[in-house]
Design an enzyme around this catalytic site. Structure first.
Site, PDB file in Angstrom:
ATOM      1  N   LYS A 293     112.298  76.242  46.373  1.00  0.00           N
ATOM      2  CA  LYS A 293     111.889  74.902  46.841  1.00  0.00           C
ATOM      3  C   LYS A 293     110.830  75.090  47.920  1.00  0.00           C
ATOM      4  O   LYS A 293     111.102  75.634  48.987  1.00  0.00           O
ATOM      5  CB  LYS A 293     113.117  74.172  47.399  1.00  0.00           C
ATOM      6  CG  LYS A 293     112.811  72.802  47.982  1.00  0.00           C
ATOM      7  CD  LYS A 293     114.084  72.015  48.266  1.00  0.00           C
ATOM      8  CE  LYS A 293     113.773  70.676  48.938  1.00  0.00           C
ATOM      9  NZ  LYS A 293     114.939  69.811  49.060  1.00  0.00           N
TER      10      LYS A 293
ATOM     11  N   GLY B 289     110.047  66.518  44.056  1.00  0.00           N
ATOM     12  CA  GLY B 289     110.606  65.385  44.770  1.00  0.00           C
ATOM     13  C   GLY B 289     109.571  64.857  45.751  1.00  0.00           C
ATOM     14  O   GLY B 289     108.399  65.251  45.702  1.00  0.00           O
ATOM     15  N   GLY B 290     109.992  63.973  46.633  1.00  0.00           N
ATOM     16  CA  GLY B 290     109.082  63.405  47.610  1.00  0.00           C
ATOM     17  C   GLY B 290     108.677  64.427  48.675  1.00  0.00           C
ATOM     18  O   GLY B 290     107.681  64.248  49.368  1.00  0.00           O
ATOM     19  N   TYR B 291     109.473  65.465  48.831  1.00  0.00           N
ATOM     20  CA  TYR B 291     109.237  66.400  49.928  1.00  0.00           C
ATOM     21  C   TYR B 291     108.860  67.795  49.475  1.00  0.00           C
ATOM     22  O   TYR B 291     108.426  68.607  50.282  1.00  0.00           O
ATOM     23  CB  TYR B 291     110.513  66.515  50.796  1.00  0.00           C
ATOM     24  CG  TYR B 291     110.863  65.218  51.471  1.00  0.00           C
ATOM     25  CD1 TYR B 291     110.418  64.949  52.761  1.00  0.00           C
ATOM     26  CD2 TYR B 291     111.617  64.259  50.806  1.00  0.00           C
ATOM     27  CE1 TYR B 291     110.721  63.750  53.375  1.00  0.00           C
ATOM     28  CE2 TYR B 291     111.923  63.050  51.418  1.00  0.00           C
ATOM     29  CZ  TYR B 291     111.477  62.809  52.689  1.00  0.00           C
ATOM     30  OH  TYR B 291     111.771  61.616  53.299  1.00  0.00           O
TER      31      TYR B 291
ATOM     32  N   ASP C  96     121.531  61.042  50.640  1.00  0.00           N
ATOM     33  CA  ASP C  96     120.643  60.854  49.492  1.00  0.00           C
ATOM     34  C   ASP C  96     121.350  61.249  48.187  1.00  0.00           C
ATOM     35  O   ASP C  96     120.796  61.946  47.349  1.00  0.00           O
ATOM     36  CB  ASP C  96     119.354  61.679  49.686  1.00  0.00           C
ATOM     37  CG  ASP C  96     118.183  61.144  48.870  1.00  0.00           C
ATOM     38  OD1 ASP C  96     118.304  60.025  48.321  1.00  0.00           O
ATOM     39  OD2 ASP C  96     117.158  61.834  48.770  1.00  0.00           O
TER      40      ASP C  96
ATOM     41  N   ILE D 216     109.713  73.181  37.995  1.00  0.00           N
ATOM     42  CA  ILE D 216     110.830  72.518  37.299  1.00  0.00           C
ATOM     43  C   ILE D 216     111.263  71.231  37.986  1.00  0.00           C
ATOM     44  O   ILE D 216     112.068  70.480  37.463  1.00  0.00           O
ATOM     45  CB  ILE D 216     112.066  73.442  37.175  1.00  0.00           C
ATOM     46  CG1 ILE D 216     112.414  74.071  38.527  1.00  0.00           C
ATOM     47  CG2 ILE D 216     111.867  74.476  36.089  1.00  0.00           C
ATOM     48  CD1 ILE D 216     113.750  74.773  38.526  1.00  0.00           C
TER      49      ILE D 216
HETATM   50  N1  LIG Z   1     118.641  75.033  42.215  1.00  0.00           N
HETATM   51  C1  LIG Z   1     117.958  74.288  41.338  1.00  0.00           C
HETATM   52  N2  LIG Z   1     118.018  74.566  40.019  1.00  0.00           N
HETATM   53  C2  LIG Z   1     117.344  73.811  39.111  1.00  0.00           C
HETATM   54  N3  LIG Z   1     116.572  72.757  39.434  1.00  0.00           N
HETATM   55  C3  LIG Z   1     116.469  72.424  40.741  1.00  0.00           C
HETATM   56  C4  LIG Z   1     117.146  73.176  41.764  1.00  0.00           C
HETATM   57  N4  LIG Z   1     116.878  72.602  42.959  1.00  0.00           N
HETATM   58  C5  LIG Z   1     116.081  71.554  42.695  1.00  0.00           C
HETATM   59  N5  LIG Z   1     115.829  71.429  41.376  1.00  0.00           N
HETATM   60  C6  LIG Z   1     114.999  70.396  40.720  1.00  0.00           C
HETATM   61  O1  LIG Z   1     113.990  69.957  41.617  1.00  0.00           O
HETATM   62  C7  LIG Z   1     114.113  68.549  41.879  1.00  0.00           C
HETATM   63  C8  LIG Z   1     113.665  68.261  43.305  1.00  0.00           C
HETATM   64  O2  LIG Z   1     114.484  68.998  44.232  1.00  0.00           O
HETATM   65  P1  LIG Z   1     114.895  68.384  45.631  1.00  0.00           P
HETATM   66  O3  LIG Z   1     115.659  67.118  45.398  1.00  0.00           O
HETATM   67  O4  LIG Z   1     115.585  69.428  46.434  1.00  0.00           O
HETATM   68  O5  LIG Z   1     113.443  68.044  46.242  1.00  0.00           O
HETATM   69  P2  LIG Z   1     113.035  66.905  47.287  1.00  0.00           P
HETATM   70  O6  LIG Z   1     111.542  66.890  47.398  1.00  0.00           O
HETATM   71  O7  LIG Z   1     113.801  67.121  48.545  1.00  0.00           O
HETATM   72  O8  LIG Z   1     113.510  65.602  46.541  1.00  0.00           O
HETATM   73  P3  LIG Z   1     113.673  64.097  47.131  1.00  0.00           P
HETATM   74  O9  LIG Z   1     112.371  63.394  46.912  1.00  0.00           O
HETATM   75  O10 LIG Z   1     114.777  63.536  46.282  1.00  0.00           O
HETATM   76  O11 LIG Z   1     114.082  64.233  48.560  1.00  0.00           O
HETATM   77  C9  LIG Z   1     115.576  68.244  41.574  1.00  0.00           C
HETATM   78  O12 LIG Z   1     115.754  66.889  41.217  1.00  0.00           O
HETATM   79  C10 LIG Z   1     115.857  69.163  40.398  1.00  0.00           C
HETATM   80  O13 LIG Z   1     115.374  68.587  39.187  1.00  0.00           O
END
Ligand SMILES: Nc1ncnc2c1ncn2[C@@H]1O[C@H](COP(=O)(O)OP(=O)(O)OP(=O)(O)O)[C@@H](O)[C@H]1O
Length: 396
Positions: free
Chosen positions: A107, A88-90, A203, A85
């Site tokens: 995640k 992100g970058g990480y 962020d 769903i």
């Molecule tokens: N609890 C949640 N419920 C629903 N969707 C979620 C949830 N947590 C994250 N997401 C989805 O996943 C995406 C990526 O999550 P997150 O920002 O934690 O990842 P990231 O890799 O750290 O991102 P970034 O590149 O911004 O650092 C969010 O933008 C959101 O669309």
């Protein structure tokens, strides 16, 4: 006539008048105290109330679930593509369902070497496990078998970014946007001033605001967040991380991180809510640069998202626009702190305790304020600085 001087005076006048409006609100109206969101250590019904550190540790240990890889595979249909769903970058984020029917978001950290993933995981866990507010994402547990996993309650509507900039037919109406602005401000105020430690998120952006089914915003992604010791005015980072379009100028220039760098990003988020535009569009044009002249002219017709038209509450819109323009001020000293933002956004009658009973001094000058206070800025220089930095950063 020296045009830069002219612009500088204009900017000063505008800032002064914004601040005058703020102080009028602050002084003239009654500030009602609401039983708001107590810091974690003060919550009722928790043992160890007298000793917040102990209380935190106790809560941390007792409430988080340790998931096995088998649990997570069963919940996410073996991390199937259909359950993906978010990306992100990480990390990749998968929707899942636990045996008891609870919906979760898993995640799974994907970026970097095993050591980098572990350190990213520990850093995010260390912050999010101690955060407890209606407007922050809810961590349920973690799993370290077969990769690094953080498990959250699922936010059924996904992120603000996907709703605001995704489907064209699913546009958010004004009351939802206003609610999202208020809730996000409360969440950020909690991080800065009301939780156990002073947390800078680093962020804040539309993709990192999740929405519950009734459009309550929840700040997520604490991957870059950092604790700042109370006695530190700021922190300087050498590694440039975060999201283009949301960076405060002092972060660009000096790597300075403090509350005001989050306030700037929050201002960009408000602009997204007002205009429906992305912080950086497909042509890498900055929303701040586009909106600044319109904010200066108070040109609501041009600013407001065409999909909203005139269907908004004028007072709420005025407050959002005023707050946005103050939050994106070039000089951090001219930006409000989050407890002031909450007052500005709400008008005044529903100011939370967080704003009134901040455990830290309200008007403490931050390092970035000190630094930029001695520099002269004007509107034109601001825009050209921003343009130049973005061009360098984006390599265009
Ligand atoms: N609890 C949640 N419920 C629903 N969707 C979620 C949830 N947590 C994250 N997401 C989805 O996943 C995406 C990526 O999550 P997150 O920002 O934690 O990842 P990231 O890799 O750290 O991102 P970034 O590149 O911004 O650092 C969010 O933008 C959101 O669309």
């Amino acid at each position: 006539m020296d045009s830069s001087k002219h612009n500088c005076t204009e900017m000063d006048t505008r800032s002064n008048s914004s601040w005058r409006r703020f102080f009028k609100l602050w002084k003239n109206r009654s500030i009602k105290r609401l039983a708001s969101f107590p810091p974690l250590g003060k919550s009722k019904g928790r043992s160890g109330r007298e000793n917040p550190e102990f209380c935190n540790l106790y809560n941390f240990k007792s409430s988080l679930v340790n998931f096995s890889l088998a649990d997570l595979q069963a919940a996410t249909n073996n991390f199937s593509h259909e359950n993906l769903i978010g990306k992100g970058g990480y990390a990749k984020v998968y929707k899942g369902c636990l045996q008891d029917g609870q919906l979760i978001a898993v995640k799974r950290l994907t970026k970097g070497t095993a050591d980098e993933k572990t350190s990213g995981f520990l850093s995010e866990l260390g912050i999010i496990a101690h955060v407890d507010h209606p407007n922050t994402a809810k961590l349920i547990g973690c799993g370290i078998e077969g990769g690094m996993h953080l498990i959250f309650q699922l936010s059924p509507l996904g992120s603000l970014g996907s709703l605001l900039h995704g489907s064209k037919d699913n546009k958010l109406d004004w009351s939802k946007r206003y609610k999202i602005a208020l809730g996000t401000a409360d969440g950020l105020l909690y991080l800065h001033e009301s939780c156990q430690r002073r947390i800078i998120h680093r962020d804040i952006k539309a993709d990192n605001i999740l929405l519950t089914e009734d459009f309550e915003p929840q700040i997520c992604d604490f991957g870059l967040a950092m604790w700042l010791p109370k006695q530190w005015t700021h922190h300087n980072v050498s590694k440039f991380e975060g999201t283009f379009g949301y960076f405060a100028p002092e972060y660009f220039m000096h790597g300075t991180v403090d509350e005001k760098t989050d306030v700037f990003s929050f201002g960009v988020l408000l602009l997204e809510l007002i205009t429906g535009r992305q912080a950086l569009d497909d042509l890498q044009q900055s929303l701040v640069i586009w909106a600044k002249p319109l904010l200066d002219k108070d040109d609501l017709k041009e600013l407001v998202d065409p999909s909203i038209g005139d269907n908004y509450d004028t007072e709420e819109m005025d407050r959002m626009v005023l707050t946005a323009s103050m939050c994106i001020e070039q000089s951090p000293i001219l930006r409000p702190r989050m407890n002031q933002v909450v007052i500005l956004l709400r008008g005044d009658d529903r100011v939370s305790d967080c704003a009134v009973e901040s455990p830290r001094p309200t008007f403490r000058r931050t390092y970035s304020e000190e630094l930029l206070d001695i520099q002269e800025y004007n509107s034109t220089k601001y825009l050209s600085d921003l343009k130049q930095h973005e061009q360098v950063a984006l390599g265009c």
